[in-house]
Write a protein that holds these residues in place. Structure first.
Motif, short mmCIF file in Angstrom:
data_model
loop_
_atom_site.label_atom_id
_atom_site.label_comp_id
_atom_site.label_asym_id
_atom_site.label_seq_id
_atom_site.Cartn_x
_atom_site.Cartn_y
_atom_site.Cartn_z
N THR A 109 0.83 -1.19 0.00
CA THR A 109 0.00 0.00 0.00
C THR A 109 0.87 1.25 0.00
OG1 THR A 109 -1.80 -1.17 1.13
CG2 THR A 109 -1.81 1.24 1.26
N VAL B 52 -12.45 -3.37 11.06
CA VAL B 52 -12.99 -2.46 10.05
C VAL B 52 -13.90 -3.27 9.14
CG1 VAL B 52 -12.44 -0.93 8.11
CG2 VAL B 52 -10.95 -0.96 10.14
N GLU B 53 -15.18 -2.93 9.13
CA GLU B 53 -16.13 -3.68 8.34
C GLU B 53 -15.88 -3.45 6.84
OE1 GLU B 53 -18.14 -5.84 9.53
OE2 GLU B 53 -17.85 -5.35 11.66
N VAL B 54 -15.98 -4.53 6.09
CA VAL B 54 -15.81 -4.46 4.63
C VAL B 54 -17.01 -5.13 3.98
CG1 VAL B 54 -13.28 -4.47 4.81
CG2 VAL B 54 -14.51 -6.63 4.52
N ASP C 171 -8.64 -7.35 1.55
CA ASP C 171 -9.48 -6.38 2.25
C ASP C 171 -10.09 -7.02 3.50
OD1 ASP C 171 -8.88 -4.60 0.27
OD2 ASP C 171 -10.93 -4.36 -0.46
N GLY D 91 -8.93 -5.76 7.15
CA GLY D 91 -10.04 -5.20 7.89
C GLY D 91 -10.21 -5.88 9.23
N ARG E 212 -7.12 -2.66 10.12
CA ARG E 212 -6.64 -1.72 9.12
C ARG E 212 -7.77 -1.37 8.16
NH1 ARG E 212 -2.36 -4.80 10.83
NH2 ARG E 212 -0.21 -4.18 10.28
N ASP E 213 -7.75 -0.15 7.66
CA ASP E 213 -8.78 0.27 6.71
C ASP E 213 -8.26 -0.01 5.30
OD1 ASP E 213 -10.64 1.45 5.10
OD2 ASP E 213 -10.50 3.44 6.02
N PRO E 214 -8.85 -0.99 4.61
CA PRO E 214 -8.35 -1.33 3.27
C PRO E 214 -8.53 -0.21 2.26
CG PRO E 214 -10.36 -2.54 3.73
CD PRO E 214 -9.96 -1.88 5.02
N ALA E 215 -9.34 0.79 2.58
CA ALA E 215 -9.56 1.91 1.66
C ALA E 215 -8.63 3.08 1.93
CB ALA E 215 -11.01 2.37 1.74
N ILE E 216 -7.69 2.92 2.84
CA ILE E 216 -6.82 4.02 3.23
C ILE E 216 -6.00 4.50 2.03
CG2 ILE E 216 -4.87 2.57 3.91
CD1 ILE E 216 -4.39 4.50 6.24
#
Length: 205
Positions: A140, A179-181, A189, A193, A197-201
């Motif tokens: 990332t 972190v909900e996905v 993800d 999550g 960790r936020d996979p959309a970061i």
């Protein structure tokens, strides 16, 4: 990245192929021209900080496999430059392979890891989780998350969900809240999550 198929049923009994594959994935990301000053999803850490920790993790995997204590080694083993990280991580992968593949009895042997005293099989799973998660952190940071091995994450995520509770977090469980996905999210993800960790970061360079 390697595309050799993982035998999920066999992996339940022997996580060593996934352990070595997770280490190899990190090695694939690290090149002599990598930007060591780039920020990462790990708060306050640059790529240099993350790689310094990953050198330690590689050496710890081998060290505890030999019967050593994980905290015999520092949290980070910093290298002089990117080329030195390439060499250190390659040496770490070689050492992991030599120690863990030498004797199948290592999977039953008790060893000390940062989260307790466990059988080698459980220790290996814990380090697969750590290396897979930090592989995502590194990818990332480098803008290369799309190069990660989804099959590796797929065989890790269910195991992590079974062994790492959603609550409580913090203290001796060094992960943030889940972190909900979306239900149809990809395996990485879902894995990161679950690890808080936020996979959309988006990492700002």
């Amino acid at each position: 990245m390697t595309t050799t198929q993982i035998d999920e049923e066999a992996l339940m009994n022997d996580p060593r192929p996934a352990l070595i594959r997770a280490a190899a994935q990190i090695g694939d990301l690290v090149t002599p021209d990598i930007d060591l000053d780039a920020p990462t999803p790990c708060e306050g850490w640059t790529v240099d900080d993350l790689l310094a920790h990953l050198v330690t993790v590689h050496r710890r995997v081998a060290h505890v496999g030999r019967g050593g204590h994980p905290f015999d080694l520092p949290h980070q083993i910093r290298q002089d430059d990117a080329a030195a990280y390439v060499a250190a991580l390659a040496d770490g992968r070689r050492e992991i392979t030599e120690v863990w593949e030498a004797d199948d009895a290592i999977l039953e042997r008790e060893m000390t890891v940062p989260w307790g005293v466990v059988a080698g099989r459980a220790a290996a799973w814990g380090y697969v989780r750590e290396l897979a998660a930090h592989g995502w952190d590194l990818a990332t940071a480098l803008g290369a998350a799309d190069t990660l091995d989804p099959e590796l994450a797929a065989v890790v995520v269910d195991r992590v969900r079974e062994t790492l509770p959603a609550d409580p977090r913090g203290g001796d469980i060094p992960f943030g809240p889940v972190v909900e996905v979306p239900d149809d999210a990809g395996p990485y993800d879902r894995l990161v999550g679950w690890l808080g960790r936020d996979p959309a970061i988006t990492v700002t360079r």
